[in-house]
Design a protein around this motif. Structure first.
Motif, short mmCIF file in Angstrom:
data_model
loop_
_atom_site.label_atom_id
_atom_site.label_comp_id
_atom_site.label_asym_id
_atom_site.label_seq_id
_atom_site.Cartn_x
_atom_site.Cartn_y
_atom_site.Cartn_z
N HIS A 43 36.36 23.89 60.09
CA HIS A 43 37.25 24.92 60.37
C HIS A 43 38.74 24.88 60.26
N THR A 46 41.42 25.81 57.29
CA THR A 46 41.56 27.04 56.87
C THR A 46 43.07 27.70 57.11
N SER A 112 46.04 35.98 58.88
CA SER A 112 46.76 35.93 57.73
C SER A 112 47.76 36.80 57.83
N THR A 120 44.30 31.03 53.02
CA THR A 120 43.25 30.51 51.99
C THR A 120 42.16 31.48 52.11
N GLY A 122 39.55 30.38 52.82
CA GLY A 122 38.60 29.62 53.73
C GLY A 122 38.79 30.51 54.94
N LEU A 123 40.16 31.02 55.29
CA LEU A 123 40.35 31.68 56.42
C LEU A 123 39.56 33.01 56.47
N TYR A 126 35.62 31.82 57.22
CA TYR A 126 35.69 31.19 58.63
C TYR A 126 34.44 31.69 59.59
#
Ligand code: ATP
Ligand code: MG
Length: 328
Positions: A43, A46, A112, A120, A122-123, A126
């Motif tokens: 995590h 991210t 963000s 990203t 990934g964020l 998450y």
């Protein structure tokens, strides 16, 4: 009962993490079989990070958790990246979750918006990884702070949708939020939560702060206009300090209000600082003993990963089977 919760190895752990999450983790060891706690290094990718520092912070976090009372013989403590089933399940679960659901998550929106570098993917993803963390163990309870409400709701929804689409496979977990202290606020900006990444430095009490730093931060906490020491929506600073004192002393908030009825803010803050010092000093002392021995910390995490994997592998096998992945 199976408890699962994760904590990020980013930045430094603070009083909000301690009160909102870590105290519940320690208590969970008595109730659950097993209680599973994960340092979520995946995590942490991210947001912008430094690989060497991530490893250091992982050991820091492991040492803090053990110092706070997690006993590797009574819980499963491990590093997320050591158990590949988490990442695989996250991908598999992505098939039942619409993009729109991820887009409306507060944490994604806040983080963000605050990000100056690349945001990203990934964020955004998450919460799917977080759902996989918990669902991979068929956990029944997830102790978290108030800020994770929306993510836990989403993981419950993911589990329900998976079961609807592929047949009863996953457990829909319950959220466990502390009655007091679920949202500790920044001492300087009490309208926002104390946070590793977002808060002010002087408003964030770190678990590893020494006595002097704690007294200074609590002493300069923003209080509100008026003189009353009582909880109220227009007194977020005082309300926050009441919550902190109540948890640190193990009493309820009314008791704090009664004791300080008519007292000045100065005396009140001094009492809060004293209670926080009493709460955190023993943790810091044990941390100092544990942290230098990285070999032992690594051994603990590796043994934890072994136990975690043994639980996650059969769940993944069921999920894969249901989804038609791999050989029958
Ligand atoms: P970040 O701001 O980078 O997300 P964080 O401070 O939220 O970091 P996490 O590791 O994401 O730290 O959170 C660990 C646990 O601590 C979670 O269960 C979270 O709900 C809880 N927590 C975080 N901040 C607070 C807070 N201010 N008050 C109470 N609980 C909190
Ligand atoms: Mg967080």
């Amino acid at each position: 009962m199976v408890i699962f919760s994760g904590i990020q190895p980013t930045g430094r752990k603070h009083l909000g993490n301690y009160i909102g999450a870590i105290i519940q983790y320690v208590a969970g060891q008595e109730r659950a079989d097993p209680a599973i706690y994960c340092i979520v290094d995946l995590h942490a990718l991210t947001v912008p990070y430094d690989p060497a520092e991530l490893r250091e912070r992982t050991y820091d976090t492991a040492a803090i958790l053990i110092a706070a009372g997690l006993d590797p013989d009574r819980c499963i403590l491990f590093r997320q990246g050591d158990v590949q089933e988490h990442a695989e399940l996250a991908w598999l679960l992505s098939s039942v979750i619409p993009l729109g659901e991820l887009n409306r998550m507060h944490q994604f929106r806040d983080k963000s918006a605050a990000q100056r570098e690349m945001v990203t993917s990934g964020l955004l993803f998450y919460p799917v990884l977080m759902a996989a963390d918990v669902l991979a163990y068929r956990a029944t309870e997830v102790p978290v702070g108030d800020d994770q409400r929306q993510h836990v709701e989403l993981m419950r929804e993911i589990a329900r949708r998976f079961n609807e689409r592929f047949g009863e496979t996953l457990v829909v977990p319950e959220m466990l939020i502390p009655e007091v202290g679920a949202r500790i606020m920044d001492l300087q900006e009490p309208q926002r939560k104390m946070s590793t990444t977002g808060g002010t430095q002087s408003g964030t009490v770190l678990v590893l702060d020494d006595e002097k730093a704690i007294r200074k931060k609590v002493g300069s906490a923003v209080t509100d206009s008026g003189k009353q020491i009582a909880r109220s929506p227009d007194k977020p600073g005082v309300t926050n300090l009441i919550d902190i004192l109540a948890v640190a002393r193990g009493v309820d908030q009314e008791q704090v209000e009664r004791e300080f009825d008519g007292a000045g803010y100065g005396d009140f803050k001094q009492a809060v600082a004293e209670a926080v010092v009493q709460l955190l000093a023993p943790v810091r002392e044990r941390y100092e003993q544990l942290r230098p021995d990285e070999g032992t910390l690594e051994g603990t995490l590796a043994a934890g990963a072994e136990k975690a994997r043994a639980l996650a592998v059969p769940v993944l096998a069921d999920v894969r089977e249901r989804m038609g992945i791999g050989a029958r």
